[in-house]
Design a protein around this motif. Sequence first.
Motif, PDB file in Angstrom:
ATOM      1  N   ARG A 128       0.835  -1.210   0.000  1.00  0.00           N
ATOM      2  CA  ARG A 128       0.000   0.000   0.000  1.00  0.00           C
ATOM      3  C   ARG A 128       0.867   1.257   0.000  1.00  0.00           C
ATOM      4  NH1 ARG A 128      -5.023   2.030   0.642  1.00  0.00           N
ATOM      5  NH2 ARG A 128      -5.241   3.944   1.853  1.00  0.00           N
ATOM      6  N   LEU A 141      -3.947   9.162  -4.783  1.00  0.00           N
ATOM      7  CA  LEU A 141      -4.754   8.209  -4.022  1.00  0.00           C
ATOM      8  C   LEU A 141      -4.701   8.464  -2.513  1.00  0.00           C
ATOM      9  CD1 LEU A 141      -3.766   4.882  -5.859  1.00  0.00           C
ATOM     10  CD2 LEU A 141      -5.688   6.403  -6.363  1.00  0.00           C
ATOM     11  N   LYS A 155     -10.661   7.200  -0.570  1.00  0.00           N
ATOM     12  CA  LYS A 155     -11.066   5.816  -0.778  1.00  0.00           C
ATOM     13  C   LYS A 155     -10.834   5.462  -2.249  1.00  0.00           C
ATOM     14  CE  LYS A 155     -14.158   5.001   3.062  1.00  0.00           C
ATOM     15  NZ  LYS A 155     -15.448   4.429   3.515  1.00  0.00           N
ATOM     16  N   ILE A 156     -10.337   4.246  -2.465  1.00  0.00           N
ATOM     17  CA  ILE A 156      -9.899   3.834  -3.798  1.00  0.00           C
ATOM     18  C   ILE A 156     -10.913   2.860  -4.397  1.00  0.00           C
ATOM     19  CG2 ILE A 156      -8.053   2.745  -5.121  1.00  0.00           C
ATOM     20  CD1 ILE A 156      -6.154   3.485  -2.802  1.00  0.00           C
ATOM     21  N   LEU A 165     -11.589   0.540  -7.717  1.00  0.00           N
ATOM     22  CA  LEU A 165     -10.990  -0.066  -8.908  1.00  0.00           C
ATOM     23  C   LEU A 165     -12.088  -0.440  -9.894  1.00  0.00           C
ATOM     24  CD1 LEU A 165      -8.436  -2.463  -7.165  1.00  0.00           C
ATOM     25  CD2 LEU A 165      -8.006  -0.149  -8.029  1.00  0.00           C
ATOM     26  N   HIS A 221     -13.656  10.638  -4.077  1.00  0.00           N
ATOM     27  CA  HIS A 221     -12.996   9.336  -4.121  1.00  0.00           C
ATOM     28  C   HIS A 221     -12.050   9.262  -5.320  1.00  0.00           C
ATOM     29  CE1 HIS A 221     -15.786   8.314  -1.009  1.00  0.00           C
ATOM     30  NE2 HIS A 221     -16.838   8.406  -1.813  1.00  0.00           N
ATOM     31  N   LEU A 248      -3.348  -5.407  -4.425  1.00  0.00           N
ATOM     32  CA  LEU A 248      -4.019  -4.167  -4.818  1.00  0.00           C
ATOM     33  C   LEU A 248      -5.464  -4.174  -4.332  1.00  0.00           C
ATOM     34  CD1 LEU A 248      -4.070  -1.489  -6.382  1.00  0.00           C
ATOM     35  CD2 LEU A 248      -4.617  -2.806  -8.447  1.00  0.00           C
ATOM     36  N   SER A 308      -7.432  -1.488  -1.602  1.00  0.00           N
ATOM     37  CA  SER A 308      -8.510  -0.671  -2.156  1.00  0.00           C
ATOM     38  C   SER A 308      -9.815  -0.950  -1.423  1.00  0.00           C
ATOM     39  CB  SER A 308      -8.646  -0.941  -3.655  1.00  0.00           C
ATOM     40  OG  SER A 308      -7.407  -0.730  -4.324  1.00  0.00           O
ATOM     41  N   ASP A 309     -10.841  -0.175  -1.769  1.00  0.00           N
ATOM     42  CA  ASP A 309     -12.098  -0.237  -1.009  1.00  0.00           C
ATOM     43  C   ASP A 309     -13.269  -0.819  -1.790  1.00  0.00           C
ATOM     44  OD1 ASP A 309     -11.300   1.475   1.493  1.00  0.00           O
ATOM     45  OD2 ASP A 309     -10.568   2.606  -0.236  1.00  0.00           O
ATOM     46  N   LEU A 323     -14.531  -2.605  -5.889  1.00  0.00           N
ATOM     47  CA  LEU A 323     -14.218  -3.047  -7.254  1.00  0.00           C
ATOM     48  C   LEU A 323     -15.496  -3.107  -8.068  1.00  0.00           C
ATOM     49  CD1 LEU A 323     -12.389  -4.400  -9.464  1.00  0.00           C
ATOM     50  CD2 LEU A 323     -12.986  -6.595  -8.400  1.00  0.00           C
ATOM     51  N   ILE A 359     -12.184  -6.870  -0.304  1.00  0.00           N
ATOM     52  CA  ILE A 359     -12.759  -5.780  -1.092  1.00  0.00           C
ATOM     53  C   ILE A 359     -14.224  -6.065  -1.447  1.00  0.00           C
ATOM     54  CG2 ILE A 359     -12.097  -6.676  -3.375  1.00  0.00           C
ATOM     55  CD1 ILE A 359     -11.329  -3.787  -4.141  1.00  0.00           C
ATOM     56  N   THR A 409      -9.490   1.770   4.049  1.00  0.00           N
ATOM     57  CA  THR A 409      -8.409   0.787   4.095  1.00  0.00           C
ATOM     58  C   THR A 409      -7.244   1.357   4.885  1.00  0.00           C
ATOM     59  OG1 THR A 409      -9.098   0.013   1.916  1.00  0.00           O
ATOM     60  CG2 THR A 409      -6.932  -0.685   2.701  1.00  0.00           C
TER      61      THR A 409
END
Length: 414
Positions: free
Chosen positions: A224, A234, A238-239, A241, A271, A313, A317-318, A320, A336, A413
């Motif tokens: 991370r 980032l 919050k990420i 994907l 975000h 990854l 991340s938060d 998908l 995730i 995260t």
Amino acid sequence: MKLQTQRWIDRWVGQLLCSAVSLWARLLGTRAPKVDRQRAPRHILVILLSEMGSIVLAGPMFKALREQYPGVTLHVLQLKKNQEVARMLRLTEDAHFHGIDDSSPISLVRDIWRVSLAMRRLPLDAVIDCELFSRVSSLLCYMSGAPRRAGFTPHTQEGLYRGSYINCAIPYNPYQHISKQFLSLVDALESNGGPRHKAAPIRELPAETGLSVPFTPEELAAYREKLLRDHPVLVDRKIVLMYPGGGILPERAWPAAHYARVAQGLCAQGHAVGFIGLKEDMALAQDIKQQVGSEQCIALTGYTRSLRELLMLFHASDLLLTNDGGPGHFASLTPIRTLMFFGPETGKLYGPLPGPFGPKATVYESGIACSPCLSAYNHRLTFCDGDNQCLKRIAPDPVLADALQALREEPATA
């Protein structure tokens, strides 16, 4: 090798070879299993040639084999390009993985012959063919030399002939999740033979994959830190994907404009959005990024160098958003949250199973009359000619609302 070329070879050459092998098996009397039923199989070969995501869905089958046959040695036969997942998931020992190179017809024929000879030198008691109606896997099943051969039968379906030498066969059931059908193949090994196995026990949809990929806290923290160092935008966000690619079946892709609309809404709320995929997906990611027009939207296509890095990854991340395919199934092995789109195929048959962190996936389907259109019976050939209305009709605004709600519910995260 191109997918259409593989289909042509399997359809025309495969059926001819299956007929010849069936006649050979009849003449030799090797169609019926000649095994000692008092002796449990000690060496079992599992044939899994299909996409990488199906390996995760087969996890409960591997668990059931180990529970039913304690001490069993499992061998796994795959396409070489798919072996990374199985090795990462430790489906068996490294020495028991066997691969086939399908990059060209010559390499495919060469490796089929090489693997067949290697299989016959093993003390195989049984083989499980997990492919639905592939002729090459059916032939490999017989050529392995195993006396018990479990696989799917089309029963009376026309045009799906794959030989008559699968002697522990079960009917393929298009109404059952594929993980349940993989489990039925385990039950079929105890069949008394015959063309169809009917005495299988009741199987519930597995509560989890039975698979996990361990990471140390230090390993995840280091990854991370690297991610944030490489992409400072980032930091403190919050990420989310997104996997907008369709892989080998482009008709499975939710429209790029829909992804762009959701990404715009997420960026507007503060975000960050990262597009994932292979290097060849870079052009698509850049196109969607340009539509979004925000510095909080970045392309991560080609950023991960292995599937293990892809899972790290996901850990970092938060949320998908993904089309039907491997990433949605790999995500089930991590914490995730996942929003997954189905159309040409259906989540009722191929939806992700809960993983070690519990149920974390939401499946979207439009439910229009022609969906799903891809099946084992049409060799996954759609009639929509690229106009995948089943996915186009999944509107982006409700998905955006669900994504924002999921991000509110999930703690940031660490």
